[in-house]
Design a protein around this motif. Structure first.
Motif, PDB file in Angstrom:
ATOM      1  N   SER A 330     -40.950  22.503 -24.747  1.00 41.38           N
ATOM      2  CA  SER A 330     -40.466  22.664 -26.111  1.00 41.38           C
ATOM      3  C   SER A 330     -40.997  21.551 -27.001  1.00 41.38           C
ATOM      4  N   ASN A 331     -41.232  21.891 -28.265  1.00 39.71           N
ATOM      5  CA  ASN A 331     -41.639  20.870 -29.237  1.00 39.71           C
ATOM      6  C   ASN A 331     -40.472  19.995 -29.650  1.00 39.71           C
ATOM      7  N   LYS A 332     -39.274  20.441 -29.312  1.00 38.97           N
ATOM      8  CA  LYS A 332     -38.106  19.655 -29.720  1.00 38.97           C
ATOM      9  C   LYS A 332     -37.973  18.401 -28.857  1.00 38.97           C
ATOM     10  N   ALA A 333     -37.417  17.363 -29.461  1.00 37.98           N
ATOM     11  CA  ALA A 333     -37.091  16.156 -28.699  1.00 37.98           C
ATOM     12  C   ALA A 333     -35.696  16.331 -28.114  1.00 37.98           C
ATOM     13  N   ALA A 334     -35.413  15.623 -27.051  1.00 40.04           N
ATOM     14  CA  ALA A 334     -34.076  15.646 -26.459  1.00 40.04           C
ATOM     15  C   ALA A 334     -33.554  14.229 -26.312  1.00 40.04           C
ATOM     16  N   THR A 335     -32.266  14.087 -26.551  1.00 41.00           N
ATOM     17  CA  THR A 335     -31.633  12.772 -26.372  1.00 41.00           C
ATOM     18  C   THR A 335     -30.355  12.965 -25.572  1.00 41.00           C
ATOM     19  N   THR A 336     -29.995  11.975 -24.791  1.00 39.49           N
ATOM     20  CA  THR A 336     -28.702  12.055 -24.112  1.00 39.49           C
ATOM     21  C   THR A 336     -27.997  10.720 -24.211  1.00 39.49           C
TER      22      THR A 336
END
Ligand code: AMP
Ligand code: GLY
Length: 424
Positions: A330-336
């Protein structure tokens, strides 16, 4: 296909979340799992290091794939146990062989592997009790800061960075004296690398490979990267400073030589190589460490960005199809952001009631250390309790979604870092 997943943390909840989306997965079992995985498959109470019992379960329940989350069963040889058992040898175990898992199981092994294969890493030397005096002299003549590492698995506590010689010599003697049990029978001493860390995750069958999304985790308990080391308090994928140019250097100088080294040395490896990297202030890229599994909490940001079928990817490792399988990211970034129990990573209390998870919007909540009581209420049961993951085109927006939702969930003593991504 029936799949058995081993482990019980946030990483395994993120694995389970992806595995059940696969067109191949008709039944997921998790040993031992947690309340998060229980909502996706069937938790079973079999120890992850009891290979006999796991083998029996696999045969009795027509399991056709075993996915190993944590390092311990790999370092203990689960891959080889299945391979050497006539009834089990046809069942793929996703993870390296016991010797391959030594990339994580022994710092001395991994440093020697890097040296043999020309993989850039910090200069080092290794010592045992029989070379204690040489070690003390080595420390005396070393530049500061100096890094001491217990050779074996030490629950993430075996690395100590010392800023003066006397402190380093005391620590060295304590490590060899059993401070970390047998893990400290050998001690690796290495030069300090000054820079910013990030991690790459390489899916490999020991010959071909696919590079999964990169991530950066935040290991220190305190804001501004201060205080004690933890398993990880949050993560961002991809770290925005990791450009394509940087990844090309990493691939040419680190990933390729690592996979070629495995092949050259006849090391069977059908799993993930987690490469912890330092982007030094000098611009060099060097390996800090290898792990033989996915990271936690990195999995909670890496997997949500993988759009391909995870079981397709895993099976390609066993079918020689890794070079042709599609890896869609995915082009989206992910954060946790990790919600931890107050006091972690030192002493903390268990059994606090968790509420308001249902208030979470636009985010995934992975269970790291939770349990359910007889009435079905959700309670804390570990230092790291929950991971709150958000996805967005803009990583800063993803972070603020993670933060807003982290604020909603309640339990007594809840602690989380509000500054994840502060250095990016
Ligand atoms: P390791 O278990 O080898 O990953 O070490 C744990 C952490 O200690 C790493 O993530 C780094 O933050 C730090 N570390 C380990 N080795 C070095 C080094 N040579 N220079 C600077 N930091 C290090
Ligand atoms: N988050 C660090 C690790 O999984 O080793």
């Amino acid at each position: 296909m029936h799949i058995l997943l081993l482990g019980s943390g946030g990483r395994e909840h993120a694995f389970a979340h992806k595995l059940i989306q696969s067109k191949h997965c008709t039944q997921l079992y998790i040993a031992p799992g947690n309340p998060g995985t229980a909502s996706l498959g069937k938790n079973i109470s079999v120890s992850i290091n009891d290979f006999e019992a796991l083998g029996q379960f696999v045969l009795q329940n027509n399991v056709e794939l075993v996915v190993v989350g944590p390092e311990a069963p790999l370092v203990n040889g689960i891959y080889d146990f299945f391979l050497n058992n006539d009834a089990l040898k046809h069942i793929p175990v996703f993870g390296p062989s016991q010797i391959g898992a030594q990339l994580e199981g022994s710092k001395a092994f991994s440093k020697a592997f890097m040296l043999r294969n020309n993989i850039p890493t910090a200069a080092y030397a290794e010592f045992t009790t029989s070379t204690l005096d040489e070690g003390l002299t080595y420390i005396k003549n070393h530049t500061l800061p100096i890094v001491l590492k217990a050779d074996g698995l030490a629950a993430g506590k075996g690395v100590v960075i010392c800023s003066n010689i006397t402190e380093a010599q005391v620590e060295f003697k304590e490590m060899l004296g059993g401070k970390f049990g047998n893990a400290g029978n050998k001690v690796v001493i290495e030069e300090f690398m000054d820079g910013i860390e990030f991690s790459v995750f390489v899916l490999t069958d020991g010959v071909d490979y696919k590079i999964l999304p990169t991530a950066k985790d935040y290991k220190r308990i305190g804001e501004g990267d201060t205080g004690l080391n933890t398993g990880g308090m949050g993560a961002v994928s991809p770290p925005p400073f990791v450009t394509n140019e940087i990844m090309q250097v990493v691939e040419q100088t680190i990933i390729k030589p690592t996979i070629q080294g495995l092949q050259k040395e006849n090391i069977t490896y059908k799993g993930i190589v987690y490469i912890g990297l330092m982007y030094l202030k000098t611009g060099e890229l060097k390996v800090v460490e290898y792990n033989c599994r996915m990271g936690d909490p990195e999995t909670e940001v890496v997997f949500p960005r993988i759009e391909s079928d995870l079981v397709d990817l895993i099976l390609s490792v066993f079918n020689h199809q890794l070079s042709t399988v599609e890896l869609k990211i995915s082009n989206k970034a992910a954060t946790t952001i990790i919600l931890a129990s107050g006091g972690y990573p030192e002493n903390y209390e268990h059994g606090k009631l968790i509420s308001d998870i249902e208030e979470v919007t636009d985010a995934l909540v992975f269970h790291c250390g939770t349990k359910q009581n007889e009435q079905g209420a959700l309670l804390t049961s570990g230092g790291r309790v929950l991971a709150v993951t958000a996805l967005h085109e803009n990583w800063k927006t993803a972070l603020s979604i993670s933060n807003q939702n982290a604020a909603k969930i309640q339990f007594e003593g809840k602690y989380y870092r509000r500054d994840i991504g502060f250095d990016l």
